[in-house]
Design a protein around this motif. Structure first.
Motif: not given
Length: 442
Positions: A393-400
């Motif tokens: 989930w943190l990786a998804i947030a970083a992409i955004v």
């Protein structure tokens, strides 16, 4: 972008009603289109598997192939819009798409399905390219963002009505009823095509009419969108920001089922909340979008909501009971906030960063790079969230966060390209002075 007069005088529930006759006609068209499509889409899975006799894998494969073909023809379709005129392209595409529903009941086998779904995807995307160019062409500059917000609300109302109609058909649990259900979409689609044909011409339609009458139309000087790296960047990062739909429709529902103790009926509440918010809020969330700076602020708001949704949903892996239900619901609400904010900014970018003479071509380039920016997300986000849990989930947030940051220099580069390559008088005609804008909507 000057602030329109109606935005200063309308408030409360009156904000939910399109303010001008043309915006009301366009909103009604959106309602017609979505009702017809929603009616078929609601029962499409049952139709393709039980009526046509396809496996789920065949249905998915066909849609994937159609998506690839549609991606390949997006830019040429945009060029055709500029040649034929946006209204003609939109109207013809809507008519052909409606007529194709008359063939669905007679479809048998995977080969016929594949051919039909590819043709349908090409036709619908061509019609969509014409529609997008038409709205930007025909609406006064100060009304474009708000009008698209009303149309977005009308689409959600239409899809809801279509879902109700489709649900009634499914309730019969009768394959004969399901086989002939596409004919209802055909009828609604024909009404929709007729309604589009009755809309007024836009400036690009007048240019196309000159070609028809053999009147020489001057070629468009200067560089097109394939030279505009800023616009490509805006389109790419917009595609990434729009992966909020993947979170909304794929990842959070799967997470609810596989990684939390939430009851499955909560899914209905999640999608119901999203639908209600997308019907009633777009007219309000676009009120402050008047400049590119406002649009970039909306991008930051969208990114913040997206990240907040990731953090909230991530925490539900270790909660239980009512707390989990509440947090999952809040995660869905915040990602809907991300959807509403990026919608408003995307409409502003289309209105402000396209060469007014090449809107179809710009729309084609936008479709290509938005696809590159987000088509990978269903597989990537599902893997990250469900396999890695917290770090995922943190990786998804970083992409955004990366996409949110990247949007800012891309917008500035696209703005600089327009100032450099598009004559000032062309931009001035497309963006009237404040006193002219006020007179238009008075």
């Amino acid at each position: 972008m000057p602030k329109p007069a109606f935005a200063r005088t309308r408030n409360g529930l009156t904000q939910l009603i399109p303010p001008t006759p043309l915006s009301r006609r366009l909103s009604l068209q959106s309602l017609l289109f979505a009702t017809g499509e929603g009616t078929f889409l609601t029962g499409s899975a049952v139709f393709f598997t039980q009526v046509v006799g396809l496996s789920a894998a065949q249905v998915g494969l066909g849609l994937t192939i159609a998506g690839v073909v549609s991606f390949l023809v997006a830019y040429p379709a945009g060029r055709v819009v500029d040649v034929l005129g946006p209204k003609r392209m939109w109207s013809a595409g809507a008519l052909l798409a409606a007529l194709m529903f008359g063939l669905w009941p007679f479809m048998t086998g995977f080969s016929a399905y594949l051919l039909m779904v590819i043709l349908f995807e090409i036709i619908e995307n061509a019609a969509g390219a014409g529609r997008n160019a038409y709205i930007l062409d025909v609406m006064p500059e100060q009304e474009r963002v708000r009008t698209q917000a009303y149309m977005y609300s009308a689409l959600n109302v239409g899809f809801t009505l279509g879902a109700i109609i489709g649900g009634v058909a499914l309730a019969f649990d009768n394959l004969t009823v399901l086989r002939w259900m596409p004919l209802l979409t055909l009828v609604i689609g024909l009404i929709n095509a007729f309604w589009i044909a009755r809309l007024p011409r836009a400036s690009h339609d007048e240019r196309a009419a000159k070609r028809d009458r053999k009147i020489k139309a001057e070629p468009i000087p200067g560089k097109g969108p394939l030279h505009n790296f800023g616009w490509m960047g805006v389109s790419f990062f917009s595609g990434t920001m729009w992966t909020n739909q993947v979170l909304l429709n794929v990842v959070i529902p799967l997470w609810l089922v596989e990684a939390t103790d939430s009851p499955h009926w909560l899914l209905a509440w999640l999608f119901g909340t999203n639908t209600v918010m997308c019907i009633f809020l777009p007219a309000y969330t676009t009120r402050g979008i008047h400049t590119l700076a406002d649009a970039l602020k909306a991008v930051r708001i969208s990114g913040a909501f997206f990240v907040l949704s990731c953090l909230i949903t991530m925490g539900t892996h270790s909660t239980s009971g009512l707390l989990t239900v509440t947090l999952v619901w809040l995660g869905h609400v915040t990602v809907t906030g991300a959807e509403l904010a990026i919608s408003a900014s995307s409409w502003a970018f289309q209105a402000e960063l396209m060469d007014p003479r090449r809107r179809g071509e710009y729309g084609g380039v936008q479709e290509v790079f938005a696809t590159l920016g987000g088509r990978w997300a269903p597989a990537a986000y599902t893997f990250l969230a469900l396999s890695w849990h917290g770090p995922g989930w943190l990786a998804i947030a970083a992409i955004v966060v990366f996409a949110t940051a990247g949007m800012h220099p891309a917008v500035r580069a696209a703005e600089a390209f327009l100032a450099r390559e598009v004559p000032a008088d062309v931009l001035a005609r497309d963006r009237p002075a404040p006193e002219e804008a006020a007179a238009t909507v008075a």
